[in-house]
Scaffold this motif. Structure first.
Motif, short mmCIF file in Angstrom:
data_model
loop_
_atom_site.label_atom_id
_atom_site.label_comp_id
_atom_site.label_asym_id
_atom_site.label_seq_id
_atom_site.Cartn_x
_atom_site.Cartn_y
_atom_site.Cartn_z
N ASN A 145 0.90 -1.11 0.05
CA ASN A 145 0.16 -0.05 -0.04
C ASN A 145 0.84 1.42 0.03
O ASN A 145 2.23 1.14 -0.14
CB ASN A 145 -1.08 -0.02 1.26
N THR A 146 0.26 2.41 0.09
CA THR A 146 1.03 3.82 -0.05
C THR A 146 2.07 3.66 1.13
O THR A 146 3.18 4.21 0.98
CB THR A 146 0.26 5.02 -0.27
N GLU A 147 1.47 3.52 2.33
CA GLU A 147 2.42 3.85 3.54
C GLU A 147 3.71 2.72 3.44
O GLU A 147 4.95 3.20 3.44
CB GLU A 147 1.85 3.29 4.78
N GLU A 148 3.65 1.55 2.80
CA GLU A 148 4.63 0.62 2.72
C GLU A 148 5.50 1.25 1.54
O GLU A 148 6.68 1.04 1.71
CB GLU A 148 4.08 -0.89 2.23
N ALA A 149 4.84 1.86 0.56
CA ALA A 149 5.74 2.16 -0.57
C ALA A 149 6.71 3.65 0.13
O ALA A 149 7.90 3.55 -0.13
CB ALA A 149 5.04 2.77 -1.69
N LYS A 150 6.11 4.24 0.71
CA LYS A 150 6.92 5.43 1.47
C LYS A 150 7.80 5.07 2.36
O LYS A 150 8.93 5.56 2.44
CB LYS A 150 6.00 6.54 2.12
N ARG A 151 7.64 4.00 3.16
CA ARG A 151 8.71 3.34 3.79
C ARG A 151 9.80 2.74 3.21
O ARG A 151 11.00 2.98 3.56
CB ARG A 151 7.93 2.17 4.74
N ALA A 152 9.28 2.16 2.09
CA ALA A 152 10.49 1.65 1.08
C ALA A 152 11.38 2.61 0.66
O ALA A 152 12.49 2.55 0.60
CB ALA A 152 9.80 0.68 0.24
#
Ligand SMILES: C[S@@+](CC[C@H](N)C(=O)[O-])C[C@H]1O[C@@H](n2cnc3c(N)ncnc32)[C@H](O)[C@@H]1O
Ligand code: SF4
Length: 391
Positions: A145-152
């Motif tokens: 999801n978007t949050e995981e993408a930003k963390r990555a």
């Protein structure tokens, strides 16, 4: 057409294909497969065998870049990546500023392994973010999801000096307002490089079927053009101008591996379905490895490689490929490089009437240095290329 002898370049790029993914995305037609219990030991051994095979064919050359692509190479064991890099160092010499990229998916489990790839020798990652909007990520069948993408992205920026991420636009239901918001968010997260691809509905994919059944509808041509132009304007305004039709970067941040393809340098392709272009004995050879992963593994274990195609290209094929690749880039087709790779003058090798017509229509520009596409030309790239090489 008769062909001139071609001198091999002193440098080479290396592509390594990892064909496995956690799941298949409905738009993707790359050589990707879902497989449980991959035998990492066997795959490591086979990839190294095929690399050794090509090193004997190519001889000593300087490696400018290495690219682990897929599939999902962030599912590889870091030790496999490290051993492959060690093998390349053993058989070739690496340039001082060698670029070693790994494509990574931004699910949280894969992000955790990013730092181990840095220790293995990777110095650049390319993250498959695709969208910064949860609904679109579900539509695209992504596992993050978007949050995981930003963390990555944050992890990539902490672990690597150079990183990039991919976005896909012109998606079903996408509006200009939605894309503008997403793209501006992307500019705040990016550092130096961003790849922005227009969604292509590839035959044989689930999206192809959905489109045929009317279940998904893509933006019409005028909206697609508006989205493309907005992409150029927003990214240019933050010092990420396009250096190729889908790739944007600050000066000095261009992806060396891709530049090798677009400027028609030599590259070796290792792993299932990988392609290569290798200059040998005055010819440029097109190579392709067996596409099916299990067959590739079996053949490589038996013969040391799974080469299915190794054919010299004729002059017409070489000219078409150089023009096709070069016109995608901002720098265009470089006349002196064209001469080096073909032994022919660029302006004598294209359809001069078509060139003049395309220049008058403001689709191309040309001078002593070469031929380049304008923005209008980029929007009609396929037909511009077709006209230029038709006789
Ligand atoms: C083959 S994928 C490999 C990277 C990784 N497995 C991933 O999905 O993030 C490389 C990139 O190609 C782009 N791509 C793949 N299929 C596409 C399509 N049908 N239209 C536009 N872009 C596509 C995506 O942006 C993707 O990140
Ligand atoms: S887009 Fe990436 S993760 Fe999805 S199937 Fe293709 S290679 Fe695998």
């Amino acid at each position: 057409m008769a062909k001139n002898k071609i001198t091999p370049p002193k440098t080479v790029a290396i592509y390594i294909h990892w064909p496995f993914c956690l799941s298949l995305c409905p738009y993707c037609d790359f050589n990707s497969h879902v497989k449980e219990n991959v035998n990492h030991h066997d795959w490591k051994k086979a990839l190294i065998l095929e690399l050794e095979h090509y090193s004997k064919i190519i001889g000593a050359r300087k490696v400018t870049s290495i690219f682990f692509g897929g599939g999902t190479p962030s599912l590889m064991e870091a030790d496999t990546v490290a051993k492959i890099i060690e093998t390349i160092e053993k058989y070739f010499s690496l340039v001082k500023d060698v670029e070693i990229t790994l494509e990574a998916n931004p699910t949280s489990s894969e992000s955790k392994t990013l730092s181990s790839f840095s220790k293995a020798g990777i110095n650049r990652v390319s993250l498959g973010v695709q969208a910064l909007d949860d609904e679109s990520l579900i539509l695209l069948g992504r596992k993050h999801n978007t949050e995981e993408a930003k963390r990555a992205i944050k992890l990539a920026s902490d672990s690597f000096e150079r990183f990039s991420f991919d976005l896909i636009y012109a998606r079903p239901k996408q509006t200009k307002t939605m894309w503008e918001k997403e793209l501006k968010e992307a500019t705040r997260l990016a550092r130096g490089h961003l790849s922005v691809y227009q969604l292509i509905i590839e035959p044989g994919t689930p999206f192809y079927l959905s489109q045929a059944r009317g279940l998904i509808t893509l933006p019409n041509e005028s909206l697609s053009v508006a989205l493309f132009q907005m992409t150029q304007e927003i990214l240019e305004s933050v010092n990420l101008p396009s250096y190729e039709v889908s790739n944007h970067a600050a000066v000095g941040e261009y992806c060396k591996q891709n530049m090798t393809y677009w400027h028609y340098g030599d590259y070796i392709g290792i792993g299932p379905g990988a392609h290569g272009r290798i200059t040998l004995n005055g010819n440029i050879y097109a190579t392709r490895q067996h596409r099916a992963p299990e067959m590739w593994l079996k053949r490589t274990e038996m013969a040391g490689h799974a080469t299915q195609t190794f054919v010299p290209l004729d002059e017409e094929e070489i000219i078409n490929e150089i023009i096709l690749m070069g016109l995608r880039t901002k720098a265009g087709v470089d006349a002196s490089n064209f001469y080096l790779r073909t032994g022919r003058n660029l302006k004598e090798a294209v359809n001069v009437e078509a060139l003049n017509r395309l220049k008058e229509g403001n689709f191309l520009t040309s001078d002593q240095k070469g031929i380049r596409t304008t923005m209008a030309g980029l929007l009609r790239l396929n037909s511009v290329i077709k006209e230029l090489v038709s006789f």
